[in-house]
Design a protein around this motif. Sequence first.
Motif, mmCIF file in Angstrom:
data_model
loop_
_atom_site.group_PDB
_atom_site.id
_atom_site.type_symbol
_atom_site.label_atom_id
_atom_site.label_comp_id
_atom_site.label_asym_id
_atom_site.label_seq_id
_atom_site.Cartn_x
_atom_site.Cartn_y
_atom_site.Cartn_z
ATOM 1 N N HIS A 103 0.807 -1.177 0.049
ATOM 2 C CA HIS A 103 0.024 -0.013 -0.176
ATOM 3 C C HIS A 103 0.820 1.347 0.093
ATOM 4 C CE1 HIS A 103 -2.680 3.162 1.512
ATOM 5 N NE2 HIS A 103 -3.820 2.364 0.974
ATOM 6 N N PRO A 104 0.618 2.285 -0.775
ATOM 7 C CA PRO A 104 1.467 3.425 -0.637
ATOM 8 C C PRO A 104 1.669 4.005 0.670
ATOM 9 C CG PRO A 104 -0.291 3.614 -2.297
ATOM 10 C CD PRO A 104 -0.661 2.404 -1.644
ATOM 11 N N THR A 105 0.924 3.837 1.797
ATOM 12 C CA THR A 105 1.513 4.179 2.993
ATOM 13 C C THR A 105 2.614 3.317 3.490
ATOM 14 O OG1 THR A 105 -0.153 2.943 4.190
ATOM 15 C CG2 THR A 105 -0.995 5.005 3.516
ATOM 16 N N GLY A 106 2.555 2.192 2.961
ATOM 17 C CA GLY A 106 3.567 1.131 3.731
ATOM 18 C C GLY A 106 3.284 0.528 4.957
ATOM 19 N N ASP A 107 1.950 0.746 5.293
ATOM 20 C CA ASP A 107 1.429 0.184 6.714
ATOM 21 C C ASP A 107 0.953 -1.278 6.404
ATOM 22 O OD1 ASP A 107 2.040 2.650 8.030
ATOM 23 O OD2 ASP A 107 -0.035 3.424 7.535
ATOM 24 N N TRP A 108 0.946 -1.399 5.209
ATOM 25 C CA TRP A 108 0.358 -2.975 5.009
ATOM 26 C C TRP A 108 0.463 -3.495 3.571
ATOM 27 C CZ3 TRP A 108 -3.852 -3.012 1.712
ATOM 28 C CH2 TRP A 108 -4.583 -1.920 1.816
ATOM 29 N N ALA A 109 0.483 -4.508 3.129
ATOM 30 C CA ALA A 109 0.647 -4.963 1.864
ATOM 31 C C ALA A 109 -0.554 -6.149 1.669
ATOM 32 C CB ALA A 109 1.976 -5.527 1.644
ATOM 33 N N TYR A 110 -0.799 -6.297 0.231
ATOM 34 C CA TYR A 110 -1.530 -7.334 -0.301
ATOM 35 C C TYR A 110 -0.650 -8.635 -0.632
ATOM 36 C CZ TYR A 110 -6.205 -5.029 0.032
ATOM 37 O OH TYR A 110 -7.341 -4.364 0.588
ATOM 38 N N ILE A 111 -1.052 -9.522 -0.184
ATOM 39 C CA ILE A 111 -0.370 -10.939 -0.718
ATOM 40 C C ILE A 111 -1.416 -11.569 -1.694
ATOM 41 C CG2 ILE A 111 0.817 -12.790 -0.283
ATOM 42 C CD1 ILE A 111 1.379 -11.733 2.511
ATOM 43 N N ILE A 112 -1.179 -11.591 -2.906
ATOM 44 C CA ILE A 112 -2.212 -12.099 -3.895
ATOM 45 C C ILE A 112 -1.543 -13.707 -4.074
ATOM 46 C CG2 ILE A 112 -2.819 -12.122 -6.300
ATOM 47 C CD1 ILE A 112 -2.291 -9.146 -6.410
ATOM 48 N N TYR A 113 -2.638 -14.574 -3.713
ATOM 49 C CA TYR A 113 -2.314 -15.958 -3.444
ATOM 50 C C TYR A 113 -2.874 -16.505 -4.620
ATOM 51 C CZ TYR A 113 -1.246 -19.862 -0.463
ATOM 52 O OH TYR A 113 -0.592 -20.888 0.080
ATOM 53 N N ASN A 114 -2.053 -16.636 -5.831
ATOM 54 C CA ASN A 114 -2.707 -16.870 -7.299
ATOM 55 C C ASN A 114 -3.084 -18.481 -7.027
ATOM 56 O OD1 ASN A 114 -1.713 -18.730 -9.869
ATOM 57 N ND2 ASN A 114 -2.299 -16.678 -10.220
ATOM 58 N N GLY A 115 -2.289 -19.256 -6.590
ATOM 59 C CA GLY A 115 -2.741 -20.911 -6.601
ATOM 60 C C GLY A 115 -3.897 -21.100 -5.780
ATOM 61 N N LYS A 116 -4.062 -20.421 -4.779
ATOM 62 C CA LYS A 116 -5.228 -20.687 -3.629
ATOM 63 C C LYS A 116 -6.439 -19.645 -3.879
ATOM 64 C CE LYS A 116 -2.827 -24.279 -2.237
ATOM 65 N NZ LYS A 116 -3.358 -25.335 -2.650
ATOM 66 N N HIS A 117 -6.444 -18.826 -4.808
ATOM 67 C CA HIS A 117 -7.568 -17.978 -5.148
ATOM 68 C C HIS A 117 -8.073 -16.948 -4.289
ATOM 69 C CE1 HIS A 117 -7.419 -21.221 -8.119
ATOM 70 N NE2 HIS A 117 -7.440 -22.151 -7.584
ATOM 71 N N CYS A 118 -7.098 -16.377 -3.690
ATOM 72 C CA CYS A 118 -7.424 -15.534 -2.416
ATOM 73 C C CYS A 118 -6.437 -14.418 -2.553
ATOM 74 C CB CYS A 118 -8.006 -16.154 -0.987
ATOM 75 S SG CYS A 118 -6.405 -17.148 -0.543
ATOM 76 N N ILE A 119 -6.800 -13.356 -1.922
ATOM 77 C CA ILE A 119 -5.990 -12.303 -1.507
ATOM 78 C C ILE A 119 -5.860 -12.107 0.196
ATOM 79 C CG2 ILE A 119 -5.396 -9.896 -1.889
ATOM 80 C CD1 ILE A 119 -6.804 -9.789 -4.209
ATOM 81 N N TYR A 120 -4.515 -12.010 0.667
ATOM 82 C CA TYR A 120 -4.300 -11.886 2.016
ATOM 83 C C TYR A 120 -3.793 -10.418 2.329
ATOM 84 C CZ TYR A 120 -4.280 -16.958 3.325
ATOM 85 O OH TYR A 120 -4.450 -18.071 3.453
ATOM 86 N N ARG A 121 -3.901 -10.131 3.473
ATOM 87 C CA ARG A 121 -3.347 -8.764 3.993
ATOM 88 C C ARG A 121 -2.292 -8.945 4.935
ATOM 89 N NH1 ARG A 121 -5.953 -2.960 5.629
ATOM 90 N NH2 ARG A 121 -4.359 -2.535 7.374
ATOM 91 N N VAL A 122 -1.148 -8.336 4.988
ATOM 92 C CA VAL A 122 -0.341 -8.371 5.974
ATOM 93 C C VAL A 122 0.118 -7.026 6.369
ATOM 94 C CG1 VAL A 122 1.730 -8.751 4.343
ATOM 95 C CG2 VAL A 122 2.214 -9.542 6.695
ATOM 96 N N ASP A 123 0.312 -6.892 7.886
ATOM 97 C CA ASP A 123 0.367 -5.487 8.300
ATOM 98 C C ASP A 123 1.765 -5.428 8.827
ATOM 99 O OD1 ASP A 123 -2.340 -4.594 8.053
ATOM 100 O OD2 ASP A 123 -2.872 -5.737 9.919
ATOM 101 N N TYR A 124 2.222 -4.228 8.697
ATOM 102 C CA TYR A 124 3.464 -3.765 8.869
ATOM 103 C C TYR A 124 3.569 -2.934 10.218
ATOM 104 C CZ TYR A 124 8.115 -1.691 8.345
ATOM 105 O OH TYR A 124 9.524 -1.197 8.682
ATOM 106 N N ASN A 125 4.490 -3.437 11.265
ATOM 107 C CA ASN A 125 4.485 -2.451 12.301
ATOM 108 C C ASN A 125 5.868 -1.514 12.415
ATOM 109 O OD1 ASN A 125 5.444 -1.959 15.093
ATOM 110 N ND2 ASN A 125 4.167 -3.431 16.062
#
Length: 465
Positions: A313-335
């Motif tokens: 994300h442009p803020t750098g506070d989190w990112a999306y992890i696009i899980y191609n083979g499992k057909h979903c999108i995760y979010r991971v937060d950054y401390n």
Amino acid sequence: MIQVIRRHVFSKALLQKILLVAGLVLFSSCYKGSTLDVNQDSGTPFNPKEEIVVEKFLPTEGRKGTRVVVYGRNFGNDVSKVKVTIGGYPAKVINVKGESLLCICPSKAYEGDVKVSVVGDDEAELKSGVCEAKFDYQYNYVVTTFLGKLYENNTKWDVLAGPFDDCGAFDNIWRMMFDPNSNYDDLYWVGQRDAFRHVDFVNQYVDIKTTNIGQCADVNFTLNGDMVVVDDQGSDTNTGIYLFTRASGFTERLSLCNARGAKTCAVHPKNGKIYYTRYHHAMISSYDPATGTLTEEEVMMDTKGSNFHIVWHPTGDWAYIIYNGKHCIYRVDYNRETGKLAVPYIVCGQHSSPGWVDGMGTGARLSAPNQGIFVKNEAYAGEEDEYDFYFCDRDSHTVRVLTPEGRVTTYAGRGNSREWGYVDGELRSQALFNHPTSIAYDMKRKCFYIGDCDNHRVRKIAPEE
């Protein structure tokens, strides 16, 4: 900035729609049963001694195909003699009743002038009037072909360096990335097994770059402007992440770290670390180019042997992890305080459950999602998150949108695994893709570029021209 997703609130636009419905009721006497009879005369005939006055119109905004009611005086009652232009383009007149008329907004009515004319038998204009107000034309976004030509019934193509109109076609348009230091005039993409390409918008030329990398899987840029390229190679002792220096014109290649089966790289917009994933290890690792520090296990995922794509994300506070083979999108937060990543969690789609369903969160279904991009939405101005996330949903042959609240909608394409092909046109009703895999947003030209993988072309999503 682009604004294509709007909140469902009671607004001026909604009020205008209500008023439009009321205006259309005025034409009820011109209906026979449920069919509008455009040949029925009604209202006061045209008086050539009087001026035509155009007072107002509803709705005050719209796009191609919008039904517009125009109010005024001395329009007459002969639909064959009344001409309407909106923005200088002819609008189809459905009916006229002396002091009001119904017409259909044409395409490209950008200027917005609403003019009503009455013509004689020889089609010469007798009288005309123009409204002081202007129609606010809303652009239709359409899919067109930006780059790529095939021949022999779209079965053969050439991979060429050349001008936009003669650069052949493309294999495996896997990842796209604008050079952030070029004012959106240089777009790079990697083709996995094939050529590394550079699109030069200033000179309208497509290059083939030599990298001596066998499996280019991703491209990104460090905070100081150097280029990062991922090599999806098969040894734990060989380089997987390379750096091409800007000072050398991206010709000098430096090895950063070893990585087997590296699939993606994403530079953190604040700390400058390069985060990457590996196919054979269910983890996200990071490399700090400032210190040379490699951190092997930033965060663990749940399945080995899968493709992940990271987008910060442009803020750098989190990112999306696009899980191609499992057909979903995760979010991971950054401390920011600890510099650590939290445990990822699903924001949309359902793990190992492919499909095409628009909806909220895990109620949505994705089918092999691929690259995505954050795009600021003006409708969210002042809110905590002002960005929508556009991504290619490869196996549903669509481009999808994920809002900050977690709602997934289909932006372009038909949205069915059986509805694929190569057709330009309106986003949902006409356009067809064939396994779109990569996406970039051009802030300068206000448009999207889509790597339409199995059509071997780069498609463009932009306002109609």
